[in-house]
Each structure stands twice: as C-alpha cells, then as structure tokens.
Design a protein around this motif. Sequence first.
Motif, PDB file in Angstrom:
ATOM      1  N   GLU A  60      44.162  46.495  46.718  1.00 37.20           N
ATOM      2  CA  GLU A  60      44.654  45.131  46.489  1.00 37.20           C
ATOM      3  C   GLU A  60      43.984  44.496  45.271  1.00 37.20           C
ATOM      4  OE1 GLU A  60      45.171  42.654  50.085  1.00 37.20           O
ATOM      5  OE2 GLU A  60      44.693  44.497  51.201  1.00 37.20           O
ATOM      6  N   ARG A  61      42.703  44.743  45.103  1.00 36.56           N
ATOM      7  CA  ARG A  61      41.977  44.201  43.952  1.00 36.56           C
ATOM      8  C   ARG A  61      42.565  44.732  42.639  1.00 36.56           C
ATOM      9  NH1 ARG A  61      36.391  42.639  42.836  1.00 36.56           N
ATOM     10  NH2 ARG A  61      36.003  42.816  45.072  1.00 36.56           N
ATOM     11  N   ILE A  62      42.770  46.040  42.579  1.00 30.18           N
ATOM     12  CA  ILE A  62      43.288  46.653  41.355  1.00 30.18           C
ATOM     13  C   ILE A  62      44.727  46.219  41.095  1.00 30.18           C
ATOM     14  CG2 ILE A  62      43.925  48.863  40.304  1.00 30.18           C
ATOM     15  CD1 ILE A  62      41.407  50.013  41.719  1.00 30.18           C
ATOM     16  N   ALA A  63      45.530  46.112  42.153  1.00 27.35           N
ATOM     17  CA  ALA A  63      46.908  45.654  41.993  1.00 27.35           C
ATOM     18  C   ALA A  63      46.954  44.215  41.484  1.00 27.35           C
ATOM     19  CB  ALA A  63      47.659  45.777  43.315  1.00 27.35           C
ATOM     20  N   ALA A  64      46.042  43.377  41.967  1.00 31.50           N
ATOM     21  CA  ALA A  64      45.999  41.981  41.525  1.00 31.50           C
ATOM     22  C   ALA A  64      45.634  41.872  40.054  1.00 31.50           C
ATOM     23  CB  ALA A  64      45.009  41.191  42.378  1.00 31.50           C
ATOM     24  N   ASN A  65      44.792  42.785  39.591  1.00 34.07           N
ATOM     25  CA  ASN A  65      44.362  42.777  38.189  1.00 34.07           C
ATOM     26  C   ASN A  65      45.361  43.468  37.260  1.00 34.07           C
ATOM     27  OD1 ASN A  65      41.941  41.426  38.702  1.00 34.07           O
ATOM     28  ND2 ASN A  65      40.865  43.333  39.192  1.00 34.07           N
ATOM     29  N   ASN A  66      46.340  44.150  37.850  1.00 32.62           N
ATOM     30  CA  ASN A  66      47.342  44.879  37.063  1.00 32.62           C
ATOM     31  C   ASN A  66      48.731  44.569  37.597  1.00 32.62           C
ATOM     32  OD1 ASN A  66      45.761  47.072  35.263  1.00 32.62           O
ATOM     33  ND2 ASN A  66      44.708  46.878  37.227  1.00 32.62           N
ATOM     34  N   PRO A  67      49.247  43.381  37.306  1.00 29.15           N
ATOM     35  CA  PRO A  67      50.581  43.010  37.793  1.00 29.15           C
ATOM     36  C   PRO A  67      51.623  44.063  37.404  1.00 29.15           C
ATOM     37  CG  PRO A  67      49.496  41.126  36.791  1.00 29.15           C
ATOM     38  CD  PRO A  67      48.642  42.315  36.482  1.00 29.15           C
ATOM     39  N   GLY A  68      52.413  44.452  38.370  1.00 26.56           N
ATOM     40  CA  GLY A  68      53.423  45.472  38.114  1.00 26.56           C
ATOM     41  C   GLY A  68      52.992  46.864  38.527  1.00 26.56           C
ATOM     42  N   ALA A  69      51.712  47.045  38.832  1.00 21.55           N
ATOM     43  CA  ALA A  69      51.251  48.353  39.303  1.00 21.55           C
ATOM     44  C   ALA A  69      51.921  48.695  40.627  1.00 21.55           C
ATOM     45  CB  ALA A  69      49.733  48.361  39.457  1.00 21.55           C
ATOM     46  N   LYS A  70      52.299  49.954  40.802  1.00 26.58           N
ATOM     47  CA  LYS A  70      52.967  50.396  42.017  1.00 26.58           C
ATOM     48  C   LYS A  70      52.077  51.327  42.836  1.00 26.58           C
ATOM     49  CE  LYS A  70      57.834  50.194  40.610  1.00 26.58           C
ATOM     50  NZ  LYS A  70      59.082  50.982  40.467  1.00 26.58           N
ATOM     51  N   VAL A  71      52.056  51.120  44.142  1.00 27.89           N
ATOM     52  CA  VAL A  71      51.394  52.042  45.051  1.00 27.89           C
ATOM     53  C   VAL A  71      52.346  53.202  45.324  1.00 27.89           C
ATOM     54  CG1 VAL A  71      50.538  52.383  47.397  1.00 27.89           C
ATOM     55  CG2 VAL A  71      49.930  50.312  46.123  1.00 27.89           C
ATOM     56  N   VAL A  72      51.846  54.422  45.199  1.00 30.07           N
ATOM     57  CA  VAL A  72      52.622  55.615  45.523  1.00 30.07           C
ATOM     58  C   VAL A  72      51.906  56.339  46.655  1.00 30.07           C
ATOM     59  CG1 VAL A  72      53.629  57.763  44.677  1.00 30.07           C
ATOM     60  CG2 VAL A  72      53.375  55.798  43.125  1.00 30.07           C
TER      61      VAL A  72
END
Length: 227
Positions: A60-72
Amino acid sequence: MKIQYLGHASLLIETAGKYLVVDPFITGNPLAQGKIDADKLPADYILVTHAHQDHILDVERIAANNPGAKVVSNFEIVNYFGQKGIAGHPMNHGGSWQFDFGRLTYVNAIHTSSFPDGSYGGQPGGFVIESEGKTLYIAGDTALTEDMKIIPMMVRLDAAFLPIGDNFTMGYESAVVAADFLKLDRIVGYHFDTFDLIKIDHDKARAAFEKAGKELIIPEIGEVFEL
C-alpha cells in the motif's frame, strides 16, 4: 534486465523501461534499515507471490507513492488490494499475460497464504518473467517441488531466485536439487537471515552448492544484478 535485492524476498526489477517491485517487505525488515528507502522505490507493477505479511507489508505504501502502479498476483490478492483502491491484474497458476514489459507467468509454489488478518490469500505462487531476451524465475516461498521441472521444458532460464532459509521454505540443500530441476548451475538465494528461524550458515550453504558443481550467490541488501 536489472535486478536489485531489497532484502528478505523483495526485489526491484528494471526492464523494458518499467519498474517491477516484488514482494515488498522493507519497513518491517530490520536488516534493510538505512539501506533501502521504501518511499523512494519506483513501481509500475507490484508483483506479489502470496499474502503473508513479510511479502505484502509495503504494497500500500509503494502504491500510494506510485499512482497508477498495478498489483499483479492471484485473484484473491488482487481483489483484496482492489478493495483498498489499488489497481491490479489477477492471474492464476499456469496462466501467462503479455504486459508492456514482457511476458509474465504465474507458476506453482508449495506454501500457505493468508493475510495478516487471517483472511484467505488464495494459493501461493511464483513468477517467470520473460523480458528483453532474458528469462527470470522468482520462486516465492516454496518447498522443493517437481513442478519446477516443468519450467525449463517451457522456457530457457537465465537466472532464478530461490528461498534458502529453511524452516518456512526449502533450505539450501533442497535448493541444490531445485537448481538441477531448473537446469541452472548458478542461482541466487533469498528468504534467509531476516528472522532467527531462517538464519543460515553462509559458508555451509555455498559449500553444498560447490560439492554439486554449482554456485550459490548469497546477495547483500542493495546488491544489483544484470541479465
């Protein structure tokens, strides 16, 4: 393809102009403190092998810092983070998908998978990444399994990251056999030393591989490999 070891089972992969973070567990890893800054990691994709806390803590931290990042990951994990507003791409065992960085396949692993709150995290897996003419296998947390023999029947591997810490996964002795299954003479170990239960003797681990005519790379946190 450039791969940086972030500690435990966490990796940062740069390939085809994209950044892939694998199983981010950084802020909770005392061995990574002062070496890796989770808030500065670039990510276009966050690859998750299974739902245990030591593999998802910083998603969640990394996703918040990288808008548009997708979890695979598997369907259950992607759905879990989707409910938190994080985009994702669901997969399941044996399935492949052509992403903008290359082809990704979700492969079998023998382990357990549940979120820290006890909810179901689907079945664990590993990843085979084909990008820029190279092929990398990331085993995730797994026991030694004959399913590994299937991988080199489908692709020619250039490198593999295998767990070597024992207790929760296979140990380095089993990793020697896994290297045979994968048709590799050199592998990179991970998932070791972070906790007391997975601390290993580095010299004995390397010697086990040398006895089999193979090489075990035990990476330092922050070390970078190029394929």
